[in-house]
Design an enzyme around this catalytic site. Structure first.
Site, PDB file in Angstrom:
ATOM      1  N   LYS A   1       8.648   5.871  -1.936  1.00  0.00           N
ATOM      2  CA  LYS A   1       7.191   5.965  -1.796  1.00  0.00           C
ATOM      3  C   LYS A   1       6.874   7.121  -0.854  1.00  0.00           C
ATOM      4  CE  LYS A   1       3.165   3.579   0.115  1.00  0.00           C
ATOM      5  NZ  LYS A   1       2.550   2.332   0.582  1.00  0.00           N
TER       6      LYS A   1
ATOM      7  N   GLU B   1      -7.104  -1.076   9.415  1.00  0.00           N
ATOM      8  CA  GLU B   1      -5.686  -1.480   9.466  1.00  0.00           C
ATOM      9  C   GLU B   1      -5.154  -1.644  10.894  1.00  0.00           C
ATOM     10  OE1 GLU B   1      -3.200   0.934   6.988  1.00  0.00           O
ATOM     11  OE2 GLU B   1      -1.462  -0.362   7.321  1.00  0.00           O
TER      12      GLU B   1
ATOM     13  N   GLU C   1       3.537  -0.861  -4.184  1.00  0.00           N
ATOM     14  CA  GLU C   1       3.171   0.045  -3.090  1.00  0.00           C
ATOM     15  C   GLU C   1       2.988  -0.755  -1.791  1.00  0.00           C
ATOM     16  OE1 GLU C   1      -0.231   2.363  -4.326  1.00  0.00           O
ATOM     17  OE2 GLU C   1      -0.848   2.693  -2.250  1.00  0.00           O
TER      18      GLU C   1
ATOM     19  N   GLU D   1      -9.218   8.053  -5.361  1.00  0.00           N
ATOM     20  CA  GLU D   1      -9.074   7.113  -4.236  1.00  0.00           C
ATOM     21  C   GLU D   1      -9.328   7.830  -2.907  1.00  0.00           C
ATOM     22  OE1 GLU D   1      -5.665   4.412  -4.493  1.00  0.00           O
ATOM     23  OE2 GLU D   1      -5.391   4.677  -2.333  1.00  0.00           O
TER      24      GLU D   1
END
Ligand SMILES: C=C(O[C@H]1C=CC=C(C(=O)O)[C@@H]1O)C(=O)O
Length: 414
Positions: free
Chosen positions: A149, A202, A246, A382
């Site tokens: 990733k 986050e 992901e 996105e």
């Protein structure tokens, strides 16, 4: 639950805007609000590897002043964090109205002013970013499993006629109560003060006593104004195999990193939807009990950062690919903002959905996680959605990718 604000530190109040910075250090979130005015002392410079020992030494040597260091950790583990002991600190449990704690009353009443023209340049532009996503997918495919990733970002540089009004910007960002709004003064560049300002959903890590908490996010879908369409967007995200893969890489990496420090470690709620005003995310709350209360939040930040939510997996290979494909220095974007104290407690949010502001220039950042199955056009969209909250707070739109006033130009809040 909130309590009344009160200040720790020197009795004479450091006025907002002192020390050349138009905003103090500020974190306004659901769990707590922390404001740190001024700079009494600064932590020595050094790489992330040595953060914990430098923080411990700082508190041993620093007998006076508020028992806290506040500031920002950059994306690169080799670059130094900018952490300072403020002259005066206010900490409140829970979210507090930023107007009250940042003396923003004048902003509350003020009709948003237009601040004239501003120019926006994508670095890279949307097409350039889509190409880098293609290159990232190729790097993953040709790595034979060595790279799983990579999180690739792009930036928008906004140049306005007048300096940005950070107080107004902060107040507007804080309108979304699902996130933590932050402002962190950064080291001056060419003598000009810089501030990292943003609104992040986050949590990298919180450590209090033996308790440790992390709440990683990865996997995103846009919010819609129509209720049915919004529910469909959330449902599609929850059903997306690509987004779950992901996300899982982030949760696995955090669990693996925290496990050696912990007696218990669990994800009691599993993977759930998490909403901000503009995006749905997949999120997993990770809770643990440390083996030893002497393990500090700085130890945990040094072990965890950067997670695969902002870098990739494995970390070293992903960081090298980011360096090659992005073509700019992330600096304090995709790092961490927060505080720590002498007892080793602390709380650190991931510094995303943010901009670095220096006078009339704002550099905004947004990234997206790339795994096999990612589509360059969707990832580019996105990032556009991720820019939305900051652009709306600035009063402008990304040219060619949303409602706008004029091609390549806009008006900014000041
Ligand atoms: C890297 C960013 O978001 C991360 C956090 C949540 C969701 C993400 C995603 O779906 O790609 C990213 O991993 C950013 O907003 O710049």
């Amino acid at each position: 639950m909130t309590t009344q604000p009160f200040w720790h530190g020197f009795s004479e109040r450091t006025p907002a805007g002192a020390h050349g910075h138009p905003l103090p250090f500020a974190l306004v979130g659901g769990a707590e609000t922390l404001i740190g005015h001024g700079e009494r002392a600064a932590l020595d410079k050094g790489p992330l590897e040595t953060l914990s020992e430098r923080v411990a030494r700082f508190f041993e040597d620093q007998a006076e002043g508020p028992d806290v260091l506040v500031g920002a950790v950059p994306f690169s583990r080799d670059e130094s964090a900018h952490l300072v002991q403020p002259r005066q600190v206010m900490r409140i449990q829970g979210r507090f109205d930023p107007h009250d704690v940042l003396e923003l009353s004048s902003v509350r009443d003020r009709t948003p002013q237009t601040s004239g023209q501003c120019r926006i340049a994508g670095e890279p532009d949307a097409d350039g970013y889509a190409h880098s996503v293609d290159a990232g997918l190729e790097a993953i495919a040709s790595s034979a499993g060595a790279l799983r990733k990579i999180v690739l970002s792009r930036s928008l540089v906004v140049r306005a006629e007048h300096p940005f009004d950070l107080r107004m910007l902060f107040a507007r960002l804080a309108g979304d109560e699902s996130i933590t709004t932050f402002a962190a003064p950064l080291p001056a560049r060419d003598g000009a003060p810089r501030t990292l300002i943003g609104a992040t959903p986050e949590l990298l890590v919180e450590k209090r006593g033996l308790r440790v908490l992390s709440h990683p996010l990865a996997g995103s879908a846009p919010r819609r104004t129509d209720k049915g369409a919004d529910e469909a967007s959330a449902k599609a995200l929850m059903a997306s195999g690509k987004d779950h893969r992901e996300h899982a890489l982030v949760v696995e990496a955090i669990l693996d990193t925290l496990a050696p420090f912990c007696r218990d470690l669990a994800t009691p709620e599993g993977t759930c939807l998490r909403a901000t005003a503009s995006l749905w995310h997949l999120g997993t709350r990770i809770e643990g009990r440390l083996k030893d209360a002497a393990i500090s939040s700085a130890d945990l930040v040094a072990a965890l950062h950067p997670t695969p939510a902002v870098c990739g997996e494995p970390r070293a290979e992903a960081a090298a690919a980011i360096d090659r494909l992005e073509g700019y220095d992330r600096d304090f974007y995709a790092g961490a903002v927060g505080w720590c104290n002498a007892a080793g407690d602390g709380r650190w949010s991931v510094s995303i959905r943010c901009a670095e502001i220096c006078g009339r220039t704002a550099r905004l950042y947004a990234g997206a996680g790339i795994v096999p199955g990612s589509d360059p056009a969707s990832e580019t969209n996105e990032t556009s959605v991720k820019f939305k909250a900051m652009l709306a707070a600035l009063g402008i739109a990304e040219p060619g990718r949303g409602p706008e006033r004029r091609e390549g130009q806009g008006e900014a809040a000041r």
